[in-house]
Structure formats: structure tokens, C-alpha cells
Motif scaffolding. Sequence first.
Motif, PDB file in Angstrom:
ATOM      1  N   LYS A   1      14.403   6.989   3.985  1.00 16.73           N
ATOM      2  CA  LYS A   1      13.110   6.319   3.882  1.00 16.73           C
ATOM      3  C   LYS A   1      11.987   7.346   3.772  1.00 16.73           C
ATOM      4  O   LYS A   1      11.973   8.355   4.484  1.00 16.73           O
ATOM      5  CB  LYS A   1      12.881   5.455   5.115  1.00 16.73           C
ATOM      6  CG  LYS A   1      11.618   4.603   5.064  1.00 16.73           C
ATOM      7  CD  LYS A   1      11.392   3.873   6.378  1.00 16.73           C
ATOM      8  CE  LYS A   1      12.405   2.789   6.598  1.00 16.73           C
ATOM      9  NZ  LYS A   1      12.110   1.990   7.804  1.00 16.73           N
TER      10      LYS A   1
ATOM     11  N   ILE B   1       7.780   7.676   3.755  1.00 18.04           N
ATOM     12  CA  ILE B   1       6.566   6.952   4.110  1.00 18.04           C
ATOM     13  C   ILE B   1       5.336   7.817   3.879  1.00 18.04           C
ATOM     14  O   ILE B   1       5.314   8.997   4.246  1.00 18.04           O
ATOM     15  CB  ILE B   1       6.609   6.503   5.583  1.00 18.04           C
ATOM     16  CG1 ILE B   1       7.665   5.416   5.779  1.00 18.04           C
ATOM     17  CG2 ILE B   1       5.246   5.990   6.045  1.00 18.04           C
ATOM     18  CD1 ILE B   1       7.822   4.974   7.215  1.00 18.04           C
TER      19      ILE B   1
ATOM     20  N   GLN C   1       6.369   3.418   0.455  1.00 19.41           N
ATOM     21  CA  GLN C   1       5.884   2.670   1.621  1.00 19.41           C
ATOM     22  C   GLN C   1       4.688   3.396   2.232  1.00 19.41           C
ATOM     23  O   GLN C   1       4.662   4.627   2.273  1.00 19.41           O
ATOM     24  CB  GLN C   1       6.989   2.523   2.659  1.00 19.41           C
ATOM     25  CG  GLN C   1       8.203   1.757   2.136  1.00 19.41           C
ATOM     26  CD  GLN C   1       9.231   1.547   3.218  1.00 19.41           C
ATOM     27  OE1 GLN C   1       9.131   0.626   4.013  1.00 19.41           O
ATOM     28  NE2 GLN C   1      10.236   2.399   3.247  1.00 19.41           N
TER      29      GLN C   1
ATOM     30  N   LEU D   1       1.765   3.446   5.524  1.00 18.12           N
ATOM     31  CA  LEU D   1       1.186   3.036   6.803  1.00 18.12           C
ATOM     32  C   LEU D   1      -0.275   3.478   6.816  1.00 18.12           C
ATOM     33  O   LEU D   1      -0.566   4.645   6.545  1.00 18.12           O
ATOM     34  CB  LEU D   1       1.928   3.667   7.977  1.00 18.12           C
ATOM     35  CG  LEU D   1       3.115   2.899   8.548  1.00 18.12           C
ATOM     36  CD1 LEU D   1       3.902   3.796   9.493  1.00 18.12           C
ATOM     37  CD2 LEU D   1       2.668   1.632   9.275  1.00 18.12           C
TER      38      LEU D   1
ATOM     39  N   LYS E   1       4.626  -0.731  -0.780  1.00 16.63           N
ATOM     40  CA  LYS E   1       4.751  -1.716   0.287  1.00 16.63           C
ATOM     41  C   LYS E   1       3.931  -1.231   1.477  1.00 16.63           C
ATOM     42  O   LYS E   1       4.119  -0.109   1.950  1.00 16.63           O
ATOM     43  CB  LYS E   1       6.208  -1.893   0.705  1.00 16.63           C
ATOM     44  CG  LYS E   1       6.394  -2.897   1.837  1.00 16.63           C
ATOM     45  CD  LYS E   1       7.859  -3.015   2.250  1.00 16.63           C
ATOM     46  CE  LYS E   1       8.007  -4.005   3.398  1.00 16.63           C
ATOM     47  NZ  LYS E   1       9.423  -4.113   3.846  1.00 16.63           N
TER      48      LYS E   1
ATOM     49  N   LEU F   1       3.253  -1.231   5.219  1.00 21.61           N
ATOM     50  CA  LEU F   1       4.031  -1.536   6.419  1.00 21.61           C
ATOM     51  C   LEU F   1       3.157  -2.081   7.535  1.00 21.61           C
ATOM     52  O   LEU F   1       1.968  -1.758   7.646  1.00 21.61           O
ATOM     53  CB  LEU F   1       4.757  -0.281   6.906  1.00 21.61           C
ATOM     54  CG  LEU F   1       5.749   0.348   5.926  1.00 21.61           C
ATOM     55  CD1 LEU F   1       6.378   1.585   6.552  1.00 21.61           C
ATOM     56  CD2 LEU F   1       6.824  -0.642   5.507  1.00 21.61           C
TER      57      LEU F   1
ATOM     58  N   PHE G   1       6.527  -1.066  13.125  1.00 25.74           N
ATOM     59  CA  PHE G   1       6.858   0.363  13.140  1.00 25.74           C
ATOM     60  C   PHE G   1       6.644   0.999  14.512  1.00 25.74           C
ATOM     61  O   PHE G   1       7.409   1.874  14.922  1.00 25.74           O
ATOM     62  CB  PHE G   1       6.011   1.095  12.101  1.00 25.74           C
ATOM     63  CG  PHE G   1       6.414   2.522  11.881  1.00 25.74           C
ATOM     64  CD1 PHE G   1       7.477   2.835  11.050  1.00 25.74           C
ATOM     65  CD2 PHE G   1       5.743   3.560  12.508  1.00 25.74           C
ATOM     66  CE1 PHE G   1       7.873   4.150  10.849  1.00 25.74           C
ATOM     67  CE2 PHE G   1       6.117   4.878  12.314  1.00 25.74           C
ATOM     68  CZ  PHE G   1       7.185   5.175  11.482  1.00 25.74           C
TER      69      PHE G   1
ATOM     70  N   ARG H   1      -1.809  -5.788   8.895  1.00 25.19           N
ATOM     71  CA  ARG H   1      -1.333  -4.450   8.546  1.00 25.19           C
ATOM     72  C   ARG H   1      -2.433  -3.400   8.624  1.00 25.19           C
ATOM     73  O   ARG H   1      -2.141  -2.197   8.575  1.00 25.19           O
ATOM     74  CB  ARG H   1      -0.729  -4.469   7.133  1.00 25.19           C
ATOM     75  CG  ARG H   1       0.543  -5.296   7.025  1.00 25.19           C
ATOM     76  CD  ARG H   1       0.996  -5.456   5.592  1.00 25.19           C
ATOM     77  NE  ARG H   1       0.062  -6.270   4.812  1.00 25.19           N
ATOM     78  CZ  ARG H   1       0.212  -6.540   3.526  1.00 25.19           C
ATOM     79  NH1 ARG H   1       1.259  -6.043   2.864  1.00 25.19           N
ATOM     80  NH2 ARG H   1      -0.663  -7.296   2.885  1.00 25.19           N
TER      81      ARG H   1
END
Length: 268
Positions: free
Chosen positions: A2, A4, A67, A69, A121, A123, A128, A217
Motif C-alpha cells: 500500500k 499513501i 490513496q 490522507l 481515494k 482515506l 486509519f 474524511r
Amino acid sequence: MKKIIILAGNGLLPKLIINKCKLKKIFFYVLYFSNQQYLEKYPNALKVTFGNVLTELKKLRKKGFNQILMAGSISRPNFKDLKPDLNSIKLLPKFVKKIMEGGDNNLLKLVINELERFGFKILNLKTFLPEIFLGIGNQTKFKPSRSNLLDINKGMKILINNSKFDIGQSIIIQHGSVIGIEAAQGTDNLIKQSYPYLRGINQGVLIKMVKKKQDSRVDLPTIGLKTVKNLKKYSLRGVAYSANKTIILNKIDVINYCESNKIFLFGL
């Protein structure tokens, strides 16, 4: 593996996410918007502006990062400081329109929609990093009084009603009187500015809530050690917050400080 991207603003939250990524052996890359000394040493971190962040995101997308954050506080950009590159200039009319409309939700919705359109996407921080949230009810042995509960209920109704105006997540109420509502000044300044208008000590209540229909989010209300220290300093009885939707930074320290100083911490 993954991969991020952390879009990092100010505060402790980006550090917590980085630590969690390291713990879980998640490969991450940080794009940060303001001077952060601790990030300057990372080879997988880059300072960006609103004018070039889209270009850097597209580069990372080609390397398998899909992804994102979003964490930490980011100041609204000044028009004269935007300086968009070729990728960002295409979005400039939309961006300027949302800034002119005012409010954070409008701008954040645009940002999320555009990022998703580019294949990212976004997150959910609750999924998380669940350990930085608190649930419903009393989190310390000090309970809100009946008068406090009435103030909390009134504050909830006002904040829910104000959501349509997108003007803030916090309010201070004492014995049914609205002492202050958060706008651009932020919660800590709201607490400080409200102090001269309080009648007596340890009676006013701070209420922090997510806005109605807010995207969970981004831009969640946040309580940290500084917040609860200001409650004590400026004679407020406690804080009520949106349970499981409010970020509690330094959670153990916050709870311990509230216990030691007879401050309630109440999840709604």
C-alpha cells in the motif's frame, strides 16, 4: 504494498499518521504546505504550494500512489500567492469561485471531488487512526451538571442550525446565554475572547461538533492539550464533543489533565 500520500498541514496529526505508517510498514510520501522542520529530513517528503500540488500528486500517481490522507490545519491561500502551474491553472476558476463563496466545506468538497476525479481515494482518518477518537458519554469522573447539560443541548441545536452557513464548529454557552461562536479565529481564540463575558467561574461550556453533512474524511473538529489547558485557564467547566468524530490529540494526556483539573470531557 500500500502506498499513501499524506497531505500535511500544521500540528501534531501528520506526525501521528507518519508514525502509524512506519508501524504498519506502509510506504508513504508527504506533501506539506508550510515550513515543517521535522519533515525536511525525510527523503520522501516535499514542500508544495497550492499552485504546484496537483503536479506533484500526478507524479506520485504514476509511481503507484493512489490513496490520500489529509491531515493538519492549512490556511486558506491568498490569491496573490497562488501562482498556479500548467496543471493547476485549469482548476483556478473553480477554486477562486469556491473561495469567494466562503466557508471551508465548499472548498474542501471541491478539493475532494477533483482528487477523486484524478483517480485518488481519500482515506477516512477514523479507519486509519481509530485510537485518536473518543466515544459517547463521560470520559472523566467529572460529570456535567444539569445546567451544563441544558447548555450543551442548546449549543448542539445552534451548531446544527449554523451548519448551513458553514461558519464554525464550536460555541461557548453559560446558563443559557451564548457567550461566543467560532468563526475564523479558531477554538483557542474563541475561548480566550469569551472570558470577559463569563459570569462567575467554572460554569461555561465549550461545545465542538462536526457540521451537518460534513465529509468525515477532512476537517474534523480537534481537541488537544492546549484546548483543555485553555478551558482551565479561562474558567470553563468542560467540553462536549461529537463522539467518534472528534480528533483527540495526545488523548491520554488530555484525559489525565481533565481528571487532575476537574474538567468534564463529554461525548455526544
